[in-house]
Design an enzyme around this catalytic site. Structure first.
Site, PDB file in Angstrom:
ATOM      1  N   GLU A 197       0.769  -1.229   0.069  1.00  0.00           N
ATOM      2  CA  GLU A 197      -0.075   0.174  -0.023  1.00  0.00           C
ATOM      3  C   GLU A 197       0.783   1.166   0.010  1.00  0.00           C
ATOM      4  O   GLU A 197       1.994   1.306   0.443  1.00  0.00           O
ATOM      5  CB  GLU A 197      -1.100  -0.203   1.133  1.00  0.00           C
ATOM      6  CG  GLU A 197      -1.844   1.168   1.440  1.00  0.00           C
ATOM      7  CD  GLU A 197      -2.889   0.906   2.396  1.00  0.00           C
ATOM      8  OE1 GLU A 197      -2.987  -0.095   3.227  1.00  0.00           O
ATOM      9  OE2 GLU A 197      -3.839   1.824   2.307  1.00  0.00           O
ATOM     10  N   ASN A 218     -12.620  -1.045  -1.014  1.00  0.00           N
ATOM     11  CA  ASN A 218     -11.958  -1.885   0.167  1.00  0.00           C
ATOM     12  C   ASN A 218     -12.574  -1.481   1.578  1.00  0.00           C
ATOM     13  O   ASN A 218     -12.806  -0.258   1.669  1.00  0.00           O
ATOM     14  CB  ASN A 218     -10.435  -1.324   0.190  1.00  0.00           C
ATOM     15  CG  ASN A 218      -9.620  -1.768   1.501  1.00  0.00           C
ATOM     16  OD1 ASN A 218      -9.287  -2.853   1.657  1.00  0.00           O
ATOM     17  ND2 ASN A 218      -9.486  -0.598   2.389  1.00  0.00           N
ATOM     18  N   GLU A 219     -12.768  -2.182   2.345  1.00  0.00           N
ATOM     19  CA  GLU A 219     -13.179  -1.910   3.468  1.00  0.00           C
ATOM     20  C   GLU A 219     -14.212  -0.977   3.504  1.00  0.00           C
ATOM     21  O   GLU A 219     -14.304   0.150   4.427  1.00  0.00           O
ATOM     22  CB  GLU A 219     -12.064  -1.590   4.754  1.00  0.00           C
ATOM     23  CG  GLU A 219     -11.125  -2.867   4.723  1.00  0.00           C
ATOM     24  CD  GLU A 219     -10.300  -2.738   6.093  1.00  0.00           C
ATOM     25  OE1 GLU A 219     -10.237  -1.484   6.634  1.00  0.00           O
ATOM     26  OE2 GLU A 219      -9.570  -3.741   6.340  1.00  0.00           O
ATOM     27  N   TYR A 234      -6.651  -9.158  11.462  1.00  0.00           N
ATOM     28  CA  TYR A 234      -5.750  -8.821  11.981  1.00  0.00           C
ATOM     29  C   TYR A 234      -5.549  -9.287  13.500  1.00  0.00           C
ATOM     30  O   TYR A 234      -6.476  -9.330  14.078  1.00  0.00           O
ATOM     31  CB  TYR A 234      -5.087  -7.126  12.031  1.00  0.00           C
ATOM     32  CG  TYR A 234      -4.921  -6.636  10.524  1.00  0.00           C
ATOM     33  CD1 TYR A 234      -3.746  -6.947   9.885  1.00  0.00           C
ATOM     34  CD2 TYR A 234      -5.915  -6.085   9.709  1.00  0.00           C
ATOM     35  CE1 TYR A 234      -3.363  -6.076   8.865  1.00  0.00           C
ATOM     36  CE2 TYR A 234      -5.473  -5.517   8.611  1.00  0.00           C
ATOM     37  CZ  TYR A 234      -4.193  -5.684   8.205  1.00  0.00           C
ATOM     38  OH  TYR A 234      -4.187  -5.165   6.834  1.00  0.00           O
ATOM     39  N   GLU A 286      -6.069  -9.231   3.288  1.00  0.00           N
ATOM     40  CA  GLU A 286      -5.334  -8.647   4.688  1.00  0.00           C
ATOM     41  C   GLU A 286      -5.434  -9.384   5.645  1.00  0.00           C
ATOM     42  O   GLU A 286      -6.371  -9.607   6.153  1.00  0.00           O
ATOM     43  CB  GLU A 286      -5.978  -7.159   4.892  1.00  0.00           C
ATOM     44  CG  GLU A 286      -5.696  -6.185   3.752  1.00  0.00           C
ATOM     45  CD  GLU A 286      -6.203  -4.668   4.062  1.00  0.00           C
ATOM     46  OE1 GLU A 286      -5.985  -4.456   5.377  1.00  0.00           O
ATOM     47  OE2 GLU A 286      -6.487  -3.899   3.232  1.00  0.00           O
ATOM     48  N   GLN A 289       2.092  -5.902   5.639  1.00  0.00           N
ATOM     49  CA  GLN A 289       2.202  -5.917   4.049  1.00  0.00           C
ATOM     50  C   GLN A 289       3.577  -6.281   3.568  1.00  0.00           C
ATOM     51  O   GLN A 289       4.405  -6.556   4.531  1.00  0.00           O
ATOM     52  CB  GLN A 289       1.995  -4.327   3.851  1.00  0.00           C
ATOM     53  CG  GLN A 289       0.444  -3.927   4.421  1.00  0.00           C
ATOM     54  CD  GLN A 289       0.147  -2.508   3.800  1.00  0.00           C
ATOM     55  OE1 GLN A 289       1.007  -1.646   2.961  1.00  0.00           O
ATOM     56  NE2 GLN A 289      -0.801  -1.949   4.192  1.00  0.00           N
TER      57      GLN A 289
HETATM   58  O1  AHR Z   1      -3.044  -2.511   6.121  1.00  0.00           O
HETATM   59  C1  AHR Z   1      -3.344  -1.293   6.891  1.00  0.00           C
HETATM   60  C2  AHR Z   1      -4.725  -0.773   6.660  1.00  0.00           C
HETATM   61  O2  AHR Z   1      -5.598  -2.071   7.382  1.00  0.00           O
HETATM   62  C3  AHR Z   1      -5.337  -0.996   5.579  1.00  0.00           C
HETATM   63  O3  AHR Z   1      -5.096  -0.018   4.525  1.00  0.00           O
HETATM   64  C4  AHR Z   1      -7.029  -1.116   5.524  1.00  0.00           C
HETATM   65  O4  AHR Z   1      -7.478  -1.844   4.595  1.00  0.00           O
HETATM   66  C5  AHR Z   1      -6.889  -2.004   6.877  1.00  0.00           C
HETATM   67  O5  AHR Z   1      -7.929  -1.572   7.778  1.00  0.00           O
END
Ligand code: AHR
Length: 492
Positions: free
Chosen positions: A26, A173-174, A240, A296, A345
């Site tokens: 990103e 995205n999101e 995450y 992600e 990432q």
């Molecule tokens: O990876 C960091 C961020 O996490 C990304 O930009 C977003 O899609 C997610 O919330």
């Protein structure tokens, strides 16, 4: 009790899509700028602006697919700002990530060149949150139209004669969060509308990915699948691991034993997410035509002290090797639905493969797991049934060992993680459908649970030969050290 595993080398479970070993880069912090792109005039050795050391390291892990330009950045990105002569490209503020100036020097042409150099499939994420249908439609035309059209002509003026091949395209995205704070019904309608104009030109066939749920938002999946399943090829899922929760994530290196345990527990939770979102997908797509794209994932901690909070720069320890190894095992084991995953990432951001400091570069423990696990890419998964112990520390319990197995090029490869920070794990691996012969192994482990590589000591954590096994008939008696990721290779 010894942990037990039955490995049926002749029971095939389908191909492990190599895209499970995908990546995400990103415009965030030092991922693109410095991490990948230094520009042609940089004193850092580069090829057409892309740094050579990073390129070589990435080639070694065989990056199959690369997602770009975001993340949250994707829904603020206007692709036309990133084409044409670099010196006249528009400068913008990267409002989401640190408020820094984005000079747009890395745009569509540079990204496609990077993918070409890596031999990776491009996966481009379009802008639904702040973009227009026309803008998205024209981007696809710019990249893929073969012949005369306003966008194809413009591409040619900018030096790219032939259209690029573009398969993967994300429509937002999101969108439940940074991508527009939408509700699922509204996004479903927008998805249907935007994707209509994501056209297939010539023989280029776009695989459309809808912006899926946040973690356990099953209602999002339900509504989106109900309203739009027939218009999508993939549904993205993000997850995450934050040991201390989103607001107070915890340090990447300075953590307690309890933090280790909660990290392992939260890592394994992704299996529940895959199964529960998968069950909803099954309801609307029993044939499993639509892929689950975990675009992600990774362990996200507090930024390193003294660094820009908007840059998400964190260290990477042997704990992260376990997060990577166990997550990848889970993805492999769900290869009937999970057909792509992109760790967040690639460089200098969250759970990175590579860290850089100007001209210096180090490989992280996570990088080494990707290197060890590349044997699974496009391999035939074989049945591995594990019966393992639960370990309990305080009020946290988790399975001590997890694994997956596949075969390719005459070898059966079994990846095993001992998640326990204290105790080694014994495992009786009963091989069926093949004779136990010519066994080798590699391993990542460390004495300290926060062991990591630094610019001063870049090889503190790296793969070593693994010899902790002994054959007993067709059973392999394995001793996995505490906090280890092991790949055992057996001749087929
Ligand atoms: O990876 C960091 C961020 O996490 C990304 O930009 C977003 O899609 C997610 O919330």
């Amino acid at each position: 009790m010894a942990n037990k595993a039955v490995l049926n080398a002749d029971v095939n479970r389908g191909i492990i899509n190599k895209n499970i070993y995908g990546h995400f880069a990103e415009h965030l912090g030092r991922c693109i700028y410095e991490g990948i792109w230094v520009g042609e005039d940089s004193s850092i050795p580069n090829t057409n602006g892309i740094r050579n050391d990073v390129l070589e390291a990435l080639k070694n892990i065989e990056v199959p697919v690369l997602r770009w330009p975001g993340g949250c950045f994707a829904d603020e990105y206007h692709w036309k700002d990133g084409i044409g002569p670099r010196e006249s490209r528009k400068r913008m503020v990267n409002t989401h990530w640190g408020g820094v100036i984005e000079n747009n020097h890395f745009g569509t042409h540079e990204f496609m060149m990077l993918c070409d150099m890596l031999g990776a499939e491009p996966y481009i994420n379009g802008n639904v949150g702040s973009g227009t249908v026309q803008e998205m439609s024209e981007w696809v035309e710019y990249m893929t139209f073969d012949g005369e059209s306003p966008m194809a002509n413009w591409r040619q003026e900018n030096g790219q004669e032939e259209p690029w091949k573009l398969k993967y395209f994300g429509v937002g995205n999101e969108n439940w969060g940074c991508g527009g704070n939408m509700r699922p019904q509204y996004y479903s309608d927008l998805y249907r509308r935007f994707q209509t104009y994501v056209r297939n030109y010539g023989d280029n066939k776009i695989f459309k990915i809808a912006g899926g749920p946040n973690v356990a938002d099953y209602n999002w999946t339900e509504v989106l699948m109900r309203e739009a399943a027939r218009f999508m090829d993939g549904l993205s899922v993000h997850y995450y691991v934050h040991p201390g929760g989103f607001e107070n994530k915890g340090s990447a290196t300075n953590f307690s034993e309890a933090d280790w345990d909660i990290t392992m527990k939260k890592t394994l939770y992704i299996e529940e997410l895959i199964e529960r979102h998968g069950t909803i997908m099954d309801k609307y797509d029993p044939e499993k035509r639509i892929d689950m794209i975990i675009d992600e994932w990774g362990a996200w901690y507090d930024v390193e002290p003294g660094t820009n909070p908007g840059f998400l720069y964190q260290q990477n320890t042997v704990r992260d090797a376990l997060v990577a190894g166990a997550s990848l095992n889970i993805f492999n084991n769900h290869n009937d639905r999970v057909r792509m995953a992109n760790i967040a990432q690639m460089i200098n951001v969250i759970q990175a493969m590579i860290l850089t400091e100007n001209e210096k570069m180090i490989l992280t423990p996570t990088y080494h797991v990707f290197e060890m696990y590349k044997v699974h890419q496009d391999a035939e998964r074989v049945a591995l049934d594990l019966e393992v112990e639960e370990v309990t520390y305080g009020d946290i319990s988790y399975e001590q060992v997890n694994g997956s197995a596949s075969k390719k090029n005459g070898r059966i490869n079994v990846s095993l993680c001992n998640m326990d920070k204290e105790k080694s794990a014994t495992l009786d691996l009963d091989l069926r459908g093949a004779d136990l012969k010519d066994v080798t192994g590699r391993m990542i482990t460390a004495q300290e649970m926060n062991a990591h590589n630094t610019f001063e000591n870049p090889e503190n954590v790296k793969p070593v030969d693994f010899t902790g096994f002994k054959a007993d008939g067709n059973t392999l008696k394995v001793e996995l050290p505490a906090k280890s990721v092991v790949v055992i290779s057996i001749a087929e």
